[in-house]
Design a protein around this motif. Structure first.
Motif, PDB file in Angstrom:
ATOM      1  N   VAL A 156       0.810  -1.217   0.000  1.00  0.00           N
ATOM      2  CA  VAL A 156       0.000   0.000   0.000  1.00  0.00           C
ATOM      3  C   VAL A 156       0.849   1.276   0.000  1.00  0.00           C
ATOM      4  CG1 VAL A 156      -1.956  -1.145   1.087  1.00  0.00           C
ATOM      5  CG2 VAL A 156      -0.268   0.029   2.516  1.00  0.00           C
ATOM      6  N   TYR A 157       2.120   1.183   0.423  1.00  0.00           N
ATOM      7  CA  TYR A 157       2.995   2.368   0.431  1.00  0.00           C
ATOM      8  C   TYR A 157       3.934   2.390  -0.783  1.00  0.00           C
ATOM      9  CZ  TYR A 157       1.484   2.566   5.316  1.00  0.00           C
ATOM     10  OH  TYR A 157       0.727   2.616   6.463  1.00  0.00           O
ATOM     11  N   GLU A 158       3.538   1.735  -1.859  1.00  0.00           N
ATOM     12  CA  GLU A 158       4.438   1.529  -2.992  1.00  0.00           C
ATOM     13  C   GLU A 158       4.989   2.820  -3.594  1.00  0.00           C
ATOM     14  OE1 GLU A 158       2.621   0.055  -6.662  1.00  0.00           O
ATOM     15  OE2 GLU A 158       0.666   0.305  -5.732  1.00  0.00           O
ATOM     16  N   TRP A 159       4.247   3.928  -3.492  1.00  0.00           N
ATOM     17  CA  TRP A 159       4.709   5.172  -4.101  1.00  0.00           C
ATOM     18  C   TRP A 159       5.499   6.043  -3.121  1.00  0.00           C
ATOM     19  CZ3 TRP A 159       4.490   4.718  -9.040  1.00  0.00           C
ATOM     20  CH2 TRP A 159       3.462   3.978  -9.628  1.00  0.00           C
ATOM     21  N   LEU A 160       5.613   5.599  -1.884  1.00  0.00           N
ATOM     22  CA  LEU A 160       6.274   6.416  -0.864  1.00  0.00           C
ATOM     23  C   LEU A 160       7.622   5.810  -0.498  1.00  0.00           C
ATOM     24  CD1 LEU A 160       3.203   7.178   1.441  1.00  0.00           C
ATOM     25  CD2 LEU A 160       4.207   8.626  -0.334  1.00  0.00           C
ATOM     26  N   THR A 161       8.637   6.088  -1.313  1.00  0.00           N
ATOM     27  CA  THR A 161       9.989   5.625  -1.040  1.00  0.00           C
ATOM     28  C   THR A 161      10.953   6.808  -1.104  1.00  0.00           C
ATOM     29  OG1 THR A 161      10.398   5.083  -3.379  1.00  0.00           O
ATOM     30  CG2 THR A 161       9.513   3.327  -1.972  1.00  0.00           C
ATOM     31  N   TYR A 162      12.093   6.664  -0.400  1.00  0.00           N
ATOM     32  CA  TYR A 162      13.013   7.795  -0.234  1.00  0.00           C
ATOM     33  C   TYR A 162      14.461   7.378  -0.502  1.00  0.00           C
ATOM     34  CZ  TYR A 162       8.823   8.838   2.485  1.00  0.00           C
ATOM     35  OH  TYR A 162       7.528   8.992   2.878  1.00  0.00           O
ATOM     36  N   ASP A 163      15.273   8.389  -0.745  1.00  0.00           N
ATOM     37  CA  ASP A 163      16.730   8.207  -0.891  1.00  0.00           C
ATOM     38  C   ASP A 163      17.097   7.167  -1.937  1.00  0.00           C
ATOM     39  OD1 ASP A 163      17.065  10.091   1.087  1.00  0.00           O
ATOM     40  OD2 ASP A 163      17.338   8.629   2.695  1.00  0.00           O
ATOM     41  N   GLY A 164      16.335   7.119  -2.995  1.00  0.00           N
ATOM     42  CA  GLY A 164      16.676   6.214  -4.091  1.00  0.00           C
ATOM     43  C   GLY A 164      16.192   4.783  -3.926  1.00  0.00           C
ATOM     44  N   HIS A 177     -10.804   8.242 -11.231  1.00  0.00           N
ATOM     45  CA  HIS A 177     -10.381   9.517 -11.828  1.00  0.00           C
ATOM     46  C   HIS A 177      -8.948   9.841 -11.404  1.00  0.00           C
ATOM     47  CE1 HIS A 177     -13.806  11.197 -13.999  1.00  0.00           C
ATOM     48  NE2 HIS A 177     -14.600  10.644 -13.088  1.00  0.00           N
ATOM     49  N   GLY A 178      -8.619   9.540 -10.150  1.00  0.00           N
ATOM     50  CA  GLY A 178      -7.261   9.775  -9.679  1.00  0.00           C
ATOM     51  C   GLY A 178      -6.238   8.988 -10.474  1.00  0.00           C
ATOM     52  N   PHE A 179      -6.550   7.723 -10.731  1.00  0.00           N
ATOM     53  CA  PHE A 179      -5.637   6.899 -11.514  1.00  0.00           C
ATOM     54  C   PHE A 179      -5.547   7.373 -12.963  1.00  0.00           C
ATOM     55  CE2 PHE A 179      -5.742   3.420  -8.289  1.00  0.00           C
ATOM     56  CZ  PHE A 179      -4.372   3.272  -8.185  1.00  0.00           C
ATOM     57  N   GLN A 180      -6.657   7.832 -13.524  1.00  0.00           N
ATOM     58  CA  GLN A 180      -6.629   8.337 -14.889  1.00  0.00           C
ATOM     59  C   GLN A 180      -5.724   9.553 -14.991  1.00  0.00           C
ATOM     60  OE1 GLN A 180      -8.003   6.965 -17.694  1.00  0.00           O
ATOM     61  NE2 GLN A 180      -6.814   8.551 -18.744  1.00  0.00           N
ATOM     62  N   ARG A 181      -5.827  10.450 -13.999  1.00  0.00           N
ATOM     63  CA  ARG A 181      -4.961  11.632 -13.993  1.00  0.00           C
ATOM     64  C   ARG A 181      -3.498  11.231 -13.844  1.00  0.00           C
ATOM     65  NH1 ARG A 181      -1.935  14.767 -10.960  1.00  0.00           N
ATOM     66  NH2 ARG A 181      -1.907  17.026 -11.324  1.00  0.00           N
ATOM     67  N   GLU A 182      -3.228  10.281 -12.938  1.00  0.00           N
ATOM     68  CA  GLU A 182      -1.847   9.853 -12.741  1.00  0.00           C
ATOM     69  C   GLU A 182      -1.286   9.159 -13.979  1.00  0.00           C
ATOM     70  OE1 GLU A 182       0.439  10.437 -10.167  1.00  0.00           O
ATOM     71  OE2 GLU A 182      -1.145  11.934  -9.969  1.00  0.00           O
ATOM     72  N   PHE A 183      -2.145   8.446 -14.689  1.00  0.00           N
ATOM     73  CA  PHE A 183      -1.701   7.788 -15.922  1.00  0.00           C
ATOM     74  C   PHE A 183      -1.247   8.839 -16.939  1.00  0.00           C
ATOM     75  CE2 PHE A 183      -2.617   6.112 -20.194  1.00  0.00           C
ATOM     76  CZ  PHE A 183      -1.810   4.983 -20.181  1.00  0.00           C
ATOM     77  N   GLU A 184      -1.986   9.946 -17.013  1.00  0.00           N
ATOM     78  CA  GLU A 184      -1.661  11.014 -17.966  1.00  0.00           C
ATOM     79  C   GLU A 184      -0.434  11.813 -17.529  1.00  0.00           C
ATOM     80  OE1 GLU A 184      -5.300  13.147 -17.940  1.00  0.00           O
ATOM     81  OE2 GLU A 184      -6.411  11.648 -19.116  1.00  0.00           O
ATOM     82  N   GLN A 185      -0.219  11.919 -16.198  1.00  0.00           N
ATOM     83  CA  GLN A 185       0.884  12.723 -15.680  1.00  0.00           C
ATOM     84  C   GLN A 185       2.081  11.875 -15.231  1.00  0.00           C
ATOM     85  OE1 GLN A 185       0.722  15.919 -15.896  1.00  0.00           O
ATOM     86  NE2 GLN A 185      -1.443  16.073 -16.446  1.00  0.00           N
ATOM     87  N   PHE A 186       2.008  10.577 -15.433  1.00  0.00           N
ATOM     88  CA  PHE A 186       3.006   9.671 -14.862  1.00  0.00           C
ATOM     89  C   PHE A 186       4.425  10.049 -15.300  1.00  0.00           C
ATOM     90  CE2 PHE A 186       5.287   5.589 -14.398  1.00  0.00           C
ATOM     91  CZ  PHE A 186       4.992   5.340 -13.062  1.00  0.00           C
ATOM     92  N   GLY A 187       5.309  10.177 -14.321  1.00  0.00           N
ATOM     93  CA  GLY A 187       6.699  10.522 -14.595  1.00  0.00           C
ATOM     94  C   GLY A 187       6.955  12.003 -14.757  1.00  0.00           C
ATOM     95  N   LYS A 188       5.904  12.812 -14.730  1.00  0.00           N
ATOM     96  CA  LYS A 188       6.038  14.255 -14.879  1.00  0.00           C
ATOM     97  C   LYS A 188       6.012  14.927 -13.506  1.00  0.00           C
ATOM     98  CE  LYS A 188       3.523  14.114 -19.287  1.00  0.00           C
ATOM     99  NZ  LYS A 188       2.320  14.592 -20.017  1.00  0.00           N
ATOM    100  N   PRO A 189       6.524  16.162 -13.402  1.00  0.00           N
ATOM    101  CA  PRO A 189       6.516  16.858 -12.106  1.00  0.00           C
ATOM    102  C   PRO A 189       5.125  17.033 -11.520  1.00  0.00           C
ATOM    103  CG  PRO A 189       7.978  17.970 -13.652  1.00  0.00           C
ATOM    104  CD  PRO A 189       7.239  16.927 -14.435  1.00  0.00           C
ATOM    105  N   GLU A 190       4.090  17.032 -12.385  1.00  0.00           N
ATOM    106  CA  GLU A 190       2.718  17.225 -11.917  1.00  0.00           C
ATOM    107  C   GLU A 190       2.140  15.968 -11.244  1.00  0.00           C
ATOM    108  OE1 GLU A 190       3.838  19.995 -15.008  1.00  0.00           O
ATOM    109  OE2 GLU A 190       3.720  17.793 -15.031  1.00  0.00           O
ATOM    110  N   LEU A 226       4.794  11.546  -7.512  1.00  0.00           N
ATOM    111  CA  LEU A 226       6.129  12.136  -7.354  1.00  0.00           C
ATOM    112  C   LEU A 226       6.116  13.262  -6.328  1.00  0.00           C
ATOM    113  CD1 LEU A 226       7.460  12.358 -11.038  1.00  0.00           C
ATOM    114  CD2 LEU A 226       8.015  10.648  -9.297  1.00  0.00           C
ATOM    115  N   GLN A 227       5.050  14.029  -6.312  1.00  0.00           N
ATOM    116  CA  GLN A 227       4.973  15.176  -5.406  1.00  0.00           C
ATOM    117  C   GLN A 227       4.897  14.752  -3.940  1.00  0.00           C
ATOM    118  OE1 GLN A 227       1.581  17.443  -6.695  1.00  0.00           O
ATOM    119  NE2 GLN A 227       2.615  18.268  -8.502  1.00  0.00           N
ATOM    120  N   LEU A 228       4.098  13.719  -3.650  1.00  0.00           N
ATOM    121  CA  LEU A 228       3.896  13.326  -2.261  1.00  0.00           C
ATOM    122  C   LEU A 228       5.185  12.851  -1.586  1.00  0.00           C
ATOM    123  CD1 LEU A 228       1.984  13.002   0.100  1.00  0.00           C
ATOM    124  CD2 LEU A 228       1.365  10.731  -0.781  1.00  0.00           C
ATOM    125  N   PRO A 229       5.937  11.906  -2.163  1.00  0.00           N
ATOM    126  CA  PRO A 229       7.173  11.492  -1.484  1.00  0.00           C
ATOM    127  C   PRO A 229       8.195  12.612  -1.359  1.00  0.00           C
ATOM    128  CG  PRO A 229       7.017  10.491  -3.663  1.00  0.00           C
ATOM    129  CD  PRO A 229       5.688  11.095  -3.370  1.00  0.00           C
TER     130      PRO A 229
END
Length: 274
Positions: A68-76, A143-156, A160-163
Protein backbone atom coordinates in the motif's frame (compact mmCIF):
# COMPACT_ATOMS: atom_id res chain seq x y z
CA UNK A 1 24.82 2.86 15.10
CA UNK A 2 26.80 5.73 13.73
CA UNK A 3 27.72 8.67 15.95
CA UNK A 4 24.82 10.53 14.33
CA UNK A 5 22.38 8.19 16.05
CA UNK A 6 21.05 6.79 12.79
CA UNK A 7 20.65 3.03 12.67
CA UNK A 8 22.33 1.43 9.66
CA UNK A 9 20.12 -0.78 7.49
CA UNK A 10 23.02 -3.02 6.47
CA UNK A 11 23.62 -3.94 10.13
CA UNK A 12 20.02 -4.37 11.28
CA UNK A 13 16.55 -5.26 10.05
CA UNK A 14 17.50 -7.76 7.37
CA UNK A 15 16.05 -11.21 6.82
CA UNK A 16 18.06 -14.25 7.82
CA UNK A 17 17.94 -16.58 4.81
CA UNK A 18 18.41 -19.69 6.93
CA UNK A 19 15.83 -18.73 9.54
CA UNK A 20 13.29 -17.75 6.88
CA UNK A 21 13.80 -21.00 4.97
CA UNK A 22 13.29 -22.98 8.19
CA UNK A 23 9.77 -21.53 8.55
CA UNK A 24 8.62 -23.10 5.29
CA UNK A 25 7.31 -26.65 5.68
CA UNK A 26 4.93 -28.97 3.88
CA UNK A 27 2.13 -27.35 5.92
CA UNK A 28 2.88 -23.80 4.80
CA UNK A 29 0.08 -22.45 2.60
CA UNK A 30 0.77 -18.71 2.40
CA UNK A 31 3.15 -15.95 3.41
CA UNK A 32 2.26 -12.31 4.06
CA UNK A 33 4.75 -9.75 2.83
CA UNK A 34 4.62 -6.01 3.59
CA UNK A 35 6.86 -3.71 1.56
CA UNK A 36 7.37 -0.81 2.07
CA UNK A 37 6.92 -1.99 5.62
CA UNK A 38 4.89 -0.60 8.50
CA UNK A 39 6.09 0.14 11.17
CA UNK A 40 9.76 -0.20 10.17
CA UNK A 41 9.76 1.61 6.83
CA UNK A 42 11.93 -1.07 5.21
CA UNK A 43 11.77 -1.44 1.43
CA UNK A 44 12.74 -4.96 0.43
CA UNK A 45 15.28 -4.94 -2.38
CA UNK A 46 15.14 -7.27 -5.37
CA UNK A 47 17.64 -9.74 -3.91
CA UNK A 48 15.57 -10.13 -0.73
CA UNK A 49 12.37 -10.49 -2.71
CA UNK A 50 13.97 -13.09 -4.96
CA UNK A 51 14.93 -15.11 -1.88
CA UNK A 52 11.30 -15.02 -0.72
CA UNK A 53 10.04 -15.81 -4.22
CA UNK A 54 12.33 -18.83 -4.53
CA UNK A 55 10.94 -20.24 -1.29
CA UNK A 56 7.36 -19.62 -2.44
CA UNK A 57 7.98 -21.42 -5.72
CA UNK A 58 9.88 -24.27 -4.07
CA UNK A 59 7.12 -24.94 -1.53
CA UNK A 60 4.17 -23.94 -3.77
CA UNK A 61 3.15 -21.18 -1.36
CA UNK A 62 0.75 -18.28 -1.97
CA UNK A 63 2.17 -14.78 -1.38
CA UNK A 64 -0.15 -12.07 -0.06
CA UNK A 65 1.84 -8.90 -0.71
CA UNK A 66 0.75 -5.72 1.10
CA UNK A 67 2.22 -2.91 -1.03
CA UNK A 68 0.00 0.00 0.00
CA UNK A 69 2.99 2.37 0.43
CA UNK A 70 4.44 1.53 -2.99
CA UNK A 71 4.71 5.17 -4.10
CA UNK A 72 6.27 6.42 -0.86
CA UNK A 73 9.99 5.63 -1.04
CA UNK A 74 13.01 7.79 -0.23
CA UNK A 75 16.73 8.21 -0.89
CA UNK A 76 16.68 6.21 -4.09
CA UNK A 77 14.99 3.11 -2.63
CA UNK A 78 13.02 1.36 -5.38
CA UNK A 79 9.80 -0.53 -4.82
CA UNK A 80 9.73 -3.87 -6.64
CA UNK A 81 6.53 -5.87 -6.93
CA UNK A 82 7.22 -9.46 -5.96
CA UNK A 83 4.56 -10.50 -8.47
CA UNK A 84 6.92 -9.31 -11.24
CA UNK A 85 9.53 -11.95 -10.37
CA UNK A 86 9.65 -15.27 -12.27
CA UNK A 87 7.04 -17.75 -11.11
CA UNK A 88 5.29 -15.29 -8.80
CA UNK A 89 2.43 -13.78 -10.83
CA UNK A 90 0.40 -16.96 -10.65
CA UNK A 91 0.87 -17.25 -6.87
CA UNK A 92 0.69 -13.62 -5.65
CA UNK A 93 -2.13 -11.36 -4.47
CA UNK A 94 -0.95 -7.74 -4.45
CA UNK A 95 -2.85 -5.36 -2.17
CA UNK A 96 -3.14 -1.60 -2.85
CA UNK A 97 -4.88 1.28 -1.09
CA UNK A 98 -6.31 4.61 -2.19
CA UNK A 99 -5.88 5.77 1.38
CA UNK A 100 -2.11 5.57 0.97
CA UNK A 101 -1.70 6.26 -2.77
CA UNK A 102 -4.02 9.29 -2.83
CA UNK A 103 -3.97 10.31 0.86
CA UNK A 104 -7.66 9.47 1.18
CA UNK A 105 -7.67 7.19 4.22
CA UNK A 106 -11.29 7.86 5.18
CA UNK A 107 -12.60 6.53 1.88
CA UNK A 108 -11.55 2.95 2.70
CA UNK A 109 -11.06 2.00 -0.95
CA UNK A 110 -8.50 -0.62 -1.83
CA UNK A 111 -7.82 -3.23 -4.48
CA UNK A 112 -6.25 -6.61 -5.08
CA UNK A 113 -4.36 -7.68 -8.19
CA UNK A 114 -3.45 -11.18 -9.22
CA UNK A 115 -4.07 -14.14 -11.48
CA UNK A 116 -7.69 -15.01 -12.26
CA UNK A 117 -7.53 -18.48 -10.73
CA UNK A 118 -6.70 -16.89 -7.34
CA UNK A 119 -8.88 -13.80 -7.49
CA UNK A 120 -12.05 -15.73 -8.27
CA UNK A 121 -11.87 -17.17 -4.77
CA UNK A 122 -10.99 -13.80 -3.25
CA UNK A 123 -14.03 -12.26 -4.95
CA UNK A 124 -16.25 -14.85 -3.28
CA UNK A 125 -14.81 -14.04 0.15
CA UNK A 126 -15.10 -10.30 -0.52
CA UNK A 127 -18.73 -10.47 -1.65
CA UNK A 128 -19.70 -12.40 1.46
CA UNK A 129 -17.85 -10.19 3.92
CA UNK A 130 -17.74 -6.46 3.03
CA UNK A 131 -19.83 -6.89 -0.17
CA UNK A 132 -19.08 -3.45 -1.66
CA UNK A 133 -17.80 0.06 -1.01
CA UNK A 134 -19.25 3.45 -1.92
CA UNK A 135 -19.61 3.93 -5.69
CA UNK A 136 -18.73 7.63 -5.47
CA UNK A 137 -15.42 6.82 -3.75
CA UNK A 138 -14.58 4.17 -6.35
CA UNK A 139 -15.33 6.64 -9.13
CA UNK A 140 -13.09 9.27 -7.50
CA UNK A 141 -10.22 6.79 -7.20
CA UNK A 142 -10.67 5.84 -10.87
CA UNK A 143 -10.38 9.52 -11.83
CA UNK A 144 -7.26 9.77 -9.68
CA UNK A 145 -5.64 6.90 -11.51
CA UNK A 146 -6.63 8.34 -14.89
CA UNK A 147 -4.96 11.63 -13.99
CA UNK A 148 -1.85 9.85 -12.74
CA UNK A 149 -1.70 7.79 -15.92
CA UNK A 150 -1.66 11.01 -17.97
CA UNK A 151 0.88 12.72 -15.68
CA UNK A 152 3.01 9.67 -14.86
CA UNK A 153 6.70 10.52 -14.59
CA UNK A 154 6.04 14.26 -14.88
CA UNK A 155 6.52 16.86 -12.11
CA UNK A 156 2.72 17.22 -11.92
CA UNK A 157 2.31 13.59 -10.82
CA UNK A 158 0.99 13.22 -7.28
CA UNK A 159 2.98 10.00 -6.99
CA UNK A 160 6.13 12.14 -7.35
CA UNK A 161 4.97 15.18 -5.41
CA UNK A 162 3.90 13.33 -2.26
CA UNK A 163 7.17 11.49 -1.48
CA UNK A 164 9.15 14.66 -2.25
CA UNK A 165 7.06 16.57 0.30
CA UNK A 166 7.27 13.78 2.86
CA UNK A 167 11.03 13.43 2.52
CA UNK A 168 11.40 16.95 3.97
CA UNK A 169 9.05 16.09 6.86
CA UNK A 170 10.95 12.84 7.42
CA UNK A 171 14.26 14.68 7.79
CA UNK A 172 12.68 17.24 10.11
CA UNK A 173 11.29 14.60 12.45
CA UNK A 174 14.52 12.59 12.45
CA UNK A 175 16.54 15.63 13.50
CA UNK A 176 14.06 16.43 16.28
CA UNK A 177 14.36 12.90 17.63
CA UNK A 178 18.15 12.99 17.54
CA UNK A 179 18.18 16.31 19.37
CA UNK A 180 16.25 14.83 22.30
CA UNK A 181 18.45 11.74 22.50
CA UNK A 182 16.23 9.26 20.69
CA UNK A 183 17.72 7.07 17.96
CA UNK A 184 15.59 7.28 14.79
CA UNK A 185 15.54 4.42 12.31
CA UNK A 186 15.35 6.22 9.00
CA UNK A 187 12.54 4.68 6.96
CA UNK A 188 13.16 3.84 3.33
CA UNK A 189 9.44 4.00 2.64
CA UNK A 190 6.02 4.72 4.14
CA UNK A 191 5.32 7.63 6.49
CA UNK A 192 6.21 6.22 9.88
CA UNK A 193 9.48 6.39 11.77
CA UNK A 194 10.57 4.08 14.55
CA UNK A 195 12.86 5.30 17.32
CA UNK A 196 14.96 3.43 19.86
CA UNK A 197 14.14 4.72 23.35
CA UNK A 198 16.58 2.49 25.27
CA UNK A 199 19.15 5.26 25.82
CA UNK A 200 16.79 7.95 27.05
CA UNK A 201 16.02 8.50 30.73
CA UNK A 202 12.39 9.05 31.66
CA UNK A 203 10.42 8.59 34.87
CA UNK A 204 8.31 5.82 33.42
CA UNK A 205 6.26 3.96 36.07
CA UNK A 206 7.03 0.31 36.70
CA UNK A 207 4.63 -2.33 35.43
CA UNK A 208 1.66 -2.66 37.78
CA UNK A 209 1.62 -6.43 37.94
CA UNK A 210 0.13 -6.94 34.48
CA UNK A 211 3.53 -7.32 32.81
CA UNK A 212 2.84 -4.38 30.49
CA UNK A 213 5.69 -3.88 27.98
CA UNK A 214 7.97 -0.92 28.54
CA UNK A 215 7.02 0.82 25.27
CA UNK A 216 3.34 0.85 26.32
CA UNK A 217 4.28 2.49 29.61
CA UNK A 218 6.65 4.93 27.89
CA UNK A 219 3.98 5.98 25.37
CA UNK A 220 1.46 6.62 28.16
CA UNK A 221 4.08 8.61 30.07
CA UNK A 222 4.92 10.63 26.95
CA UNK A 223 1.26 11.51 26.35
CA UNK A 224 0.56 12.41 29.97
CA UNK A 225 3.74 14.35 30.70
CA UNK A 226 4.71 15.81 27.31
CA UNK A 227 1.46 15.87 25.32
CA UNK A 228 2.97 13.89 22.45
CA UNK A 229 1.22 10.79 21.07
CA UNK A 230 3.14 7.86 19.58
CA UNK A 231 2.55 4.12 19.08
CA UNK A 232 4.23 1.27 21.02
CA UNK A 233 6.00 -0.95 18.48
CA UNK A 234 5.56 -4.16 20.49
CA UNK A 235 1.85 -3.90 19.61
CA UNK A 236 2.76 -5.10 16.11
CA UNK A 237 4.22 -8.38 17.38
CA UNK A 238 2.84 -11.68 18.64
CA UNK A 239 3.07 -12.34 22.41
CA UNK A 240 6.16 -14.52 22.08
CA UNK A 241 8.09 -11.77 20.26
CA UNK A 242 6.73 -8.47 21.60
CA UNK A 243 9.22 -8.28 24.50
CA UNK A 244 12.07 -8.10 21.95
CA UNK A 245 10.71 -4.79 20.63
CA UNK A 246 9.59 -2.94 23.74
CA UNK A 247 12.39 -0.38 23.40
CA UNK A 248 10.91 1.11 20.23
CA UNK A 249 8.09 3.55 19.54
CA UNK A 250 6.60 4.72 16.24
CA UNK A 251 6.11 8.31 15.08
CA UNK A 252 4.08 9.52 12.08
CA UNK A 253 5.43 12.33 9.87
CA UNK A 254 2.61 12.73 7.33
CA UNK A 255 1.35 15.71 9.31
CA UNK A 256 0.70 19.40 8.75
CA UNK A 257 3.81 21.52 9.31
CA UNK A 258 2.08 23.16 12.27
CA UNK A 259 1.71 19.74 13.93
CA UNK A 260 5.34 18.83 13.28
CA UNK A 261 6.43 22.23 14.60
CA UNK A 262 4.40 21.65 17.77
CA UNK A 263 6.04 18.23 18.20
CA UNK A 264 9.46 19.80 17.64
CA UNK A 265 8.71 22.39 20.35
CA UNK A 266 7.70 19.65 22.80
CA UNK A 267 10.85 17.65 22.07
CA UNK A 268 13.09 20.73 22.29
CA UNK A 269 11.65 21.78 25.64
CA UNK A 270 11.99 18.22 26.90
CA UNK A 271 15.65 18.13 25.84
CA UNK A 272 16.39 21.47 27.50
CA UNK A 273 14.77 20.37 30.75
CA UNK A 274 16.92 17.25 31.14
Amino acid sequence: CEDSGQVLWEDYWVLSPGELASKFTSHTKAIILNTPNNPLGKVYNQEELQMIADLCVKHDVLCISDEVYEWLTYDGAKHVKIASLPGMWERTITIGSAGKSFSATGWKVGWAMGSGHILKHLKTVHQNSVYLCATAAQEAVAHGFQREFEQFGKPESYFLQLPAKLQVKRQKLAQCLKNVGLQPIMPEGGYFMMADISTIKADVPDSTGNDEPYDYRFVKWLIKNKGLATIPVSAFYSPEHCKDFQNYIRFCFIKEDSTLNAAEKILREWSESK
